[in-house]
Design a protein around this motif. Structure first.
Motif, PDB file in Angstrom:
ATOM      1  N   VAL A   4      41.097  35.681  -7.470  1.00 52.00           N
ATOM      2  CA  VAL A   4      40.466  36.392  -8.586  1.00 52.00           C
ATOM      3  C   VAL A   4      40.767  35.682  -9.900  1.00 52.00           C
ATOM      4  O   VAL A   4      39.874  35.435 -10.722  1.00 52.00           O
ATOM      5  CB  VAL A   4      40.939  37.860  -8.645  1.00 52.00           C
ATOM      6  N   ALA A   5      42.031  35.354 -10.125  1.00 52.76           N
ATOM      7  CA  ALA A   5      42.412  34.662 -11.358  1.00 52.76           C
ATOM      8  C   ALA A   5      41.680  33.327 -11.485  1.00 52.76           C
ATOM      9  O   ALA A   5      41.213  32.956 -12.573  1.00 52.76           O
ATOM     10  CB  ALA A   5      43.925  34.453 -11.387  1.00 52.76           C
ATOM     11  N   ALA A   6      41.555  32.611 -10.373  1.00 51.83           N
ATOM     12  CA  ALA A   6      40.870  31.322 -10.397  1.00 51.83           C
ATOM     13  C   ALA A   6      39.384  31.498 -10.698  1.00 51.83           C
ATOM     14  O   ALA A   6      38.799  30.714 -11.456  1.00 51.83           O
ATOM     15  CB  ALA A   6      41.056  30.609  -9.059  1.00 51.83           C
ATOM     16  N   SER A   7      38.762  32.537 -10.124  1.00 52.12           N
ATOM     17  CA  SER A   7      37.335  32.772 -10.361  1.00 52.12           C
ATOM     18  C   SER A   7      37.073  33.148 -11.812  1.00 52.12           C
ATOM     19  O   SER A   7      36.118  32.665 -12.433  1.00 52.12           O
ATOM     20  CB  SER A   7      36.816  33.861  -9.421  1.00 52.12           C
ATOM     21  N   LEU A   8      37.910  34.018 -12.367  1.00 54.84           N
ATOM     22  CA  LEU A   8      37.753  34.399 -13.770  1.00 54.84           C
ATOM     23  C   LEU A   8      37.888  33.178 -14.673  1.00 54.84           C
ATOM     24  O   LEU A   8      37.116  33.000 -15.626  1.00 54.84           O
ATOM     25  CB  LEU A   8      38.789  35.454 -14.149  1.00 54.84           C
ATOM     26  N   ARG A   9      38.872  32.334 -14.373  1.00 54.03           N
ATOM     27  CA  ARG A   9      39.107  31.142 -15.193  1.00 54.03           C
ATOM     28  C   ARG A   9      37.985  30.115 -15.022  1.00 54.03           C
ATOM     29  O   ARG A   9      37.438  29.601 -16.011  1.00 54.03           O
ATOM     30  CB  ARG A   9      40.445  30.528 -14.812  1.00 54.03           C
ATOM     31  N   ASP A  10      37.621  29.810 -13.776  1.00 57.07           N
ATOM     32  CA  ASP A  10      36.654  28.754 -13.520  1.00 57.07           C
ATOM     33  C   ASP A  10      35.254  29.098 -14.027  1.00 57.07           C
ATOM     34  O   ASP A  10      34.481  28.195 -14.366  1.00 57.07           O
ATOM     35  CB  ASP A  10      36.581  28.450 -12.019  1.00 57.07           C
ATOM     36  N   HIS A  11      34.926  30.383 -14.054  1.00 58.58           N
ATOM     37  CA  HIS A  11      33.603  30.782 -14.527  1.00 58.58           C
ATOM     38  C   HIS A  11      33.587  31.101 -16.018  1.00 58.58           C
ATOM     39  O   HIS A  11      32.562  31.530 -16.550  1.00 58.58           O
ATOM     40  CB  HIS A  11      33.105  32.000 -13.740  1.00 58.58           C
ATOM     41  N   GLY A  12      34.718  30.898 -16.693  1.00 59.08           N
ATOM     42  CA  GLY A  12      34.763  31.149 -18.122  1.00 59.08           C
ATOM     43  C   GLY A  12      34.561  32.606 -18.476  1.00 59.08           C
ATOM     44  O   GLY A  12      34.007  32.915 -19.539  1.00 59.08           O
ATOM     45  N   THR A  13      35.009  33.519 -17.615  1.00 61.31           N
ATOM     46  CA  THR A  13      34.795  34.950 -17.842  1.00 61.31           C
ATOM     47  C   THR A  13      35.744  35.458 -18.926  1.00 61.31           C
ATOM     48  O   THR A  13      36.955  35.301 -18.824  1.00 61.31           O
ATOM     49  CB  THR A  13      35.016  35.737 -16.539  1.00 61.31           C
ATOM     50  N   LYS A  14      35.168  36.071 -19.943  1.00 62.00           N
ATOM     51  CA  LYS A  14      35.936  36.632 -21.052  1.00 62.00           C
ATOM     52  C   LYS A  14      35.991  38.154 -21.008  1.00 62.00           C
ATOM     53  O   LYS A  14      36.872  38.758 -21.621  1.00 62.00           O
ATOM     54  CB  LYS A  14      35.313  36.188 -22.392  1.00 62.00           C
ATOM     55  N   VAL A  15      35.052  38.767 -20.293  1.00 62.57           N
ATOM     56  CA  VAL A  15      34.978  40.235 -20.231  1.00 62.57           C
ATOM     57  C   VAL A  15      34.851  40.651 -18.776  1.00 62.57           C
ATOM     58  O   VAL A  15      33.941  40.200 -18.071  1.00 62.57           O
ATOM     59  CB  VAL A  15      33.766  40.780 -21.026  1.00 62.57           C
ATOM     60  N   LEU A  16      35.761  41.499 -18.327  1.00 64.10           N
ATOM     61  CA  LEU A  16      35.695  42.078 -16.983  1.00 64.10           C
ATOM     62  C   LEU A  16      35.494  43.579 -17.131  1.00 64.10           C
ATOM     63  O   LEU A  16      36.354  44.282 -17.648  1.00 64.10           O
ATOM     64  CB  LEU A  16      36.973  41.790 -16.206  1.00 64.10           C
ATOM     65  N   ILE A  17      34.338  44.064 -16.680  1.00 63.92           N
ATOM     66  CA  ILE A  17      34.014  45.490 -16.741  1.00 63.92           C
ATOM     67  C   ILE A  17      34.277  46.094 -15.371  1.00 63.92           C
ATOM     68  O   ILE A  17      33.681  45.672 -14.372  1.00 63.92           O
ATOM     69  CB  ILE A  17      32.541  45.719 -17.124  1.00 63.92           C
TER      70      ILE A  17
END
Length: 224
Positions: A187-200
């Motif tokens: 999960v941490a890798a996916s958030l980082r690799d996709h440049g995700t700034k907002v998780l709803i």
């Protein structure tokens, strides 16, 4: 069929499912595409042909089913809070926990749509700022850029099921043999690799804080 006989309110394809990256992007790009029915008095309506009367009535019904959110003092307060928190978190460089926001209220009050609209507007600005490229992408990689991730909290929210729901947004393969630490790492890798700034995380109230597993789930989602 001539252009006068078409139904301009019918959007192509099924309703977008925001729980996937493709669905979220489709919704974000088309969220203001609906054209409401024009105002028409009874005399003008009676002059229409039977077919055009039917189309106009359907258009009115579709307009009622897709009413826009109204701006209220409460919605403006929520928007200001969310915008400030999102922009602060997006610009934070320190590897510290990002503070979240929990929007509470009764059912059918527009919580989900309000939060999604604020997040979508942020994504529009963020993509324009970076020419639609991920500013944090690894050299030589072309990971999909997803500044916002929308996830439905599972009905039985546990750490593993929540991780899987987040990974499902990115269509990331999940092995049945993956344990919780591996899922958290993914999960941490996916958030980082996709440049995700907002998780709803929608329907976060499904968590029951008297249960240890649900406390772990909230702890897991908080830093994201």
């Amino acid at each position: 069929m001539t252009s006068g006989d078409t139904a301009p309110f019918v959007l192509p394809g099924p309703s977008p499912a925001r729980e996937t990256l493709a669905g979220w992007q489709h919704w974000r790009l088309t969220r203001r595409s609906f054209v409401p029915a024009p105002a028409m008095d009874l005399a003008a309506w009676r002059l229409l042909s039977p077919k055009k009367k039917t189309l106009h009535d359907l258009h009115r019904a579709a307009t009622h089913a897709n009413l826009p959110l109204l701006t209220t003092p409460m919605s403006r307060s929520v928007e200001r809070l969310l915008n400030g928190r999102i922009e602060s978190n997006a610009l934070k460089l320190k590897p510290a926990t990002r503070a979240g926001v929990m929007v509470s209220g009764g059912g059918y009050q527009g919580k989900t749509e309000s939060v999604c609209e604020v997040a979508a507007a942020f994504e529009d600005r963020w993509l324009a700022l970076h020419q639609h490229l991920n500013p944090d992408a690894a050299p030589g990689c072309r990971d999909l850029h997803a500044p916002v991730a929308y996830v439905q909290t599972p009905v039985t929210a546990k750490p593993k099921s929540t991780c899987k729901a987040i990974l499902n947004f990115y269509n990331t393969p999940v092995s049945a043999r993956m344990d919780l630490p591996e899922l958290i790492h993914q999960v941490a890798a996916s958030l980082r690799d996709h440049g995700t700034k907002v998780l709803i995380l929608d329907d976060i109230t499904r968590l029951r804080m008297h249960r240890a597993d649900d406390q772990d789930t909230l702890d897991l989602s908080g830093p994201s």
